[in-house]
Motif scaffolding. Structure first.
Motif, PDB file in Angstrom:
ATOM      1  N   PRO A 181      59.364  52.030  32.690  1.00  0.00           N
ATOM      2  CA  PRO A 181      59.349  51.279  31.430  1.00  0.00           C
ATOM      3  C   PRO A 181      59.102  49.792  31.607  1.00  0.00           C
ATOM      4  CG  PRO A 181      61.599  51.716  32.096  1.00  0.00           C
ATOM      5  CD  PRO A 181      60.721  52.424  33.098  1.00  0.00           C
ATOM      6  N   LYS A 182      58.001  49.452  32.269  1.00  0.00           N
ATOM      7  CA  LYS A 182      57.596  48.066  32.389  1.00  0.00           C
ATOM      8  C   LYS A 182      56.495  47.784  31.377  1.00  0.00           C
ATOM      9  CE  LYS A 182      58.842  47.648  37.268  1.00  0.00           C
ATOM     10  NZ  LYS A 182      58.381  47.321  38.639  1.00  0.00           N
ATOM     11  N   GLU A 305      60.093  40.986  21.022  1.00  0.00           N
ATOM     12  CA  GLU A 305      59.736  42.194  21.773  1.00  0.00           C
ATOM     13  C   GLU A 305      58.662  42.950  21.011  1.00  0.00           C
ATOM     14  OE1 GLU A 305      63.119  44.720  22.974  1.00  0.00           O
ATOM     15  OE2 GLU A 305      64.424  43.104  22.240  1.00  0.00           O
ATOM     16  N   SER A 331      56.263  39.599  26.172  1.00  0.00           N
ATOM     17  CA  SER A 331      57.257  39.928  27.178  1.00  0.00           C
ATOM     18  C   SER A 331      57.180  38.991  28.374  1.00  0.00           C
ATOM     19  CB  SER A 331      57.051  41.364  27.658  1.00  0.00           C
ATOM     20  OG  SER A 331      57.882  41.654  28.759  1.00  0.00           O
ATOM     21  N   GLU A 334      59.515  42.135  31.632  1.00  0.00           N
ATOM     22  CA  GLU A 334      60.530  43.183  31.610  1.00  0.00           C
ATOM     23  C   GLU A 334      60.701  43.687  30.174  1.00  0.00           C
ATOM     24  OE1 GLU A 334      61.933  44.441  34.227  1.00  0.00           O
ATOM     25  OE2 GLU A 334      61.115  43.005  35.673  1.00  0.00           O
ATOM     26  N   ALA A 335      61.230  44.893  30.056  1.00  0.00           N
ATOM     27  CA  ALA A 335      61.521  45.425  28.730  1.00  0.00           C
ATOM     28  C   ALA A 335      62.607  44.588  28.068  1.00  0.00           C
ATOM     29  CB  ALA A 335      61.971  46.879  28.845  1.00  0.00           C
ATOM     30  N   PRO A 337      65.788  43.691  25.343  1.00  0.00           N
ATOM     31  CA  PRO A 337      67.081  44.363  25.173  1.00  0.00           C
ATOM     32  C   PRO A 337      67.079  45.489  24.141  1.00  0.00           C
ATOM     33  CG  PRO A 337      67.139  42.126  24.294  1.00  0.00           C
ATOM     34  CD  PRO A 337      65.879  42.254  25.086  1.00  0.00           C
ATOM     35  N   THR A 339      64.399  47.264  23.157  1.00  0.00           N
ATOM     36  CA  THR A 339      63.570  48.327  23.716  1.00  0.00           C
ATOM     37  C   THR A 339      64.373  49.158  24.710  1.00  0.00           C
ATOM     38  OG1 THR A 339      61.590  46.948  23.475  1.00  0.00           O
ATOM     39  CG2 THR A 339      61.434  48.855  24.943  1.00  0.00           C
ATOM     40  N   ARG A 340      65.092  48.508  25.606  1.00  0.00           N
ATOM     41  CA  ARG A 340      65.906  49.225  26.592  1.00  0.00           C
ATOM     42  C   ARG A 340      66.990  50.043  25.910  1.00  0.00           C
ATOM     43  NH1 ARG A 340      65.835  44.168  29.225  1.00  0.00           N
ATOM     44  NH2 ARG A 340      68.050  43.877  28.717  1.00  0.00           N
ATOM     45  N   ARG A 341      67.630  49.441  24.921  1.00  0.00           N
ATOM     46  CA  ARG A 341      68.734  50.134  24.240  1.00  0.00           C
ATOM     47  C   ARG A 341      68.244  51.376  23.504  1.00  0.00           C
ATOM     48  NH1 ARG A 341      72.832  47.348  19.775  1.00  0.00           N
ATOM     49  NH2 ARG A 341      73.905  49.290  19.148  1.00  0.00           N
ATOM     50  N   ARG A 343      65.448  53.042  23.948  1.00  0.00           N
ATOM     51  CA  ARG A 343      64.897  54.021  24.888  1.00  0.00           C
ATOM     52  C   ARG A 343      66.009  54.831  25.548  1.00  0.00           C
ATOM     53  NH1 ARG A 343      63.233  54.933  30.190  1.00  0.00           N
ATOM     54  NH2 ARG A 343      61.132  55.839  30.339  1.00  0.00           N
ATOM     55  N   GLN A 344      67.051  54.146  25.994  1.00  0.00           N
ATOM     56  CA  GLN A 344      68.144  54.859  26.654  1.00  0.00           C
ATOM     57  C   GLN A 344      68.896  55.747  25.671  1.00  0.00           C
ATOM     58  OE1 GLN A 344      68.458  54.626  30.095  1.00  0.00           O
ATOM     59  NE2 GLN A 344      69.586  56.509  29.639  1.00  0.00           N
TER      60      GLN A 344
END
Length: 365
Positions: A181-182, A305, A331, A334-335, A337, A339-341, A343-344
């Motif tokens: 996920p870059k 983002e 960006s 890095e992804a 915050p 996007t990371r949240r 996605r997870q």
């Protein structure tokens, strides 16, 4: 058999399935879309008999006449979804009912018979039952399921066909983007559009993807990984990527924006993002979003983002955006915050690692 009664599948086992060692080697490094399981589903349709002859049979070539309608008039649709190894050891699906309904909408737009939702779901269940050993259990892996249907009648007249073949094939899948996920780089297509109002943009048909291949090649030629299309009328509003929906995050405003439906695909993951983002305290706007607005938000920092989403790629952050005039970036490499949240959260629900308050998941094996 026809109508909505569940089909009775004729199970024809593959006489020469891959060995356990061969299968283990594939599952260790599944890649994406290059290796297929031992079996496939086929169901036939004719005007006289409706849906009938449901089978699970060995994966292998189809025999087609040179006059098969799909080869000449592209009357074809498909879907894409995944089966996951859950944390409880079972196999699950994610929002398969939505794929079934979208398959029906695509069929209607392409003048094809609509496969009953129950038949669609039964075809997935049956194939997973037979090929359950092919579902990988590694991090960020799944069994990718590809239901598709095409006109198989032999004729050369320009009219809707009267005979169709529905199939489901399956392929063990790792991460769609090998880099993980870059942020991916995007090329803004100036010369090509994906779909126009009144066209087939909202249907999941092969022709939409065929038209994206030349601009996708152009993106690669210009050092980008994906292409992003603008609208066909004004040529200034963001449409979608070659195969993914796109979201713009304004973190300080707790707001995300995404192009409205009409000429783009109503993504199942896209719809899930709405619910997850709202529960994270964000408002969601579906509206026209101009490339100039994208560039301005990147320049003044209000746009924090950008991410794309789809079944294959889940959520993928977007970094550099390039066109004939230059490039800009949102960006930092890095992804972000959110996007990371998101996605997870999505992955945890899909793999049964987190509670599913939305009723999105179902256990099939």
């Amino acid at each position: 058999m026809s109508g909505s009664d569940l089909p009775q599948f004729d199970i024809r086992p593959n006489p020469a399935p891959r060995s356990a060692a061969e299968r283990a080697a594939v599952l260790a490094e599944p890649g994406f879309g290059s290796t297929f399981t031992d079996h496939m589903v086929t169901i036939r349709y004719t005007e006289a008999d409706g849906w009938h002859d449901a089978r699970v049979e060995p994966f292998g070539p189809l025999s087609l006449s040179p006059a098969t309608a799909v080869l000449h008039y592209a009357q074809e649709i498909f879907e894409g979804l995944k089966a996951y190894h859950r944390a409880d050891g079972k196999i699950g699906l994610f929002r398969a009912e939505e794929n079934a309904r979208r398959f029906q909408r695509s069929a209607y737009r392409m003048a094809m018979p609509q496969l009953p939702e129950e038949w669609f779901l039964a075809s997935l269940q049956t194939l997973i039952d037979v090929d359950s050993d092919w579902v990988p259990d590694g991090e960020d892996t799944s069994l990718y399921l590809r239901p598709f249907m095409f006109a198989c009648e032999e004729f050369l007249g320009v009219r809707p066909a009267k005979e169709f073949l529905y199939c489901v094939i399956a392929s063990p899948a790792g991460a769609y983007f090998k880099s993980g996920p870059k942020p991916v780089s995007l090329w803004v297509s100036a010369d090509y559009t994906r779909a126009a109002p009144g066209g087939t943009g909202s249907a999941k048909c092969g022709g939409n993807y065929a038209t994206s291949l030349r601009p996708q090649a152009e993106a690669i030629e210009n050092g980008c990984e994906q292409v992003v299309f603008l609208d066909a009328v004004h040529r200034k509003y963001v449409d979608e990527l070659g195969g993914m929906n796109i979201f713009f995050v304004y973190g300080d405003q707790k707001k995300i924006v995404t192009p409205e439906l009409g000429t783009i695909l109503a993504g199942v993951t896209r719809d899930a993002v709405f619910a997850l983002a709202r529960d994270a305290g964000y408002t969601v706007e579906e509206r026209q979003y101009g490339i100039d607005e994208w560039r301005a938000g990147a320049a003044d920092g209000s746009l924090t983002e950008v991410f794309a989403c789809g079944t294959a790629a889940v959520l993928t952050p977007v970094g550099t955006v390039r066109d004939h005039t230059g490039e800009f970036s949102v960006s930092t490499g890095e992804a972000g915050p959110l996007t990371r949240r998101l996605r997870q959260s999505l992955l945890d629900i899909q793999h049964g690692k987190a509670a599913d308050p939305y009723g999105w998941t179902s256990v099939v094996g």
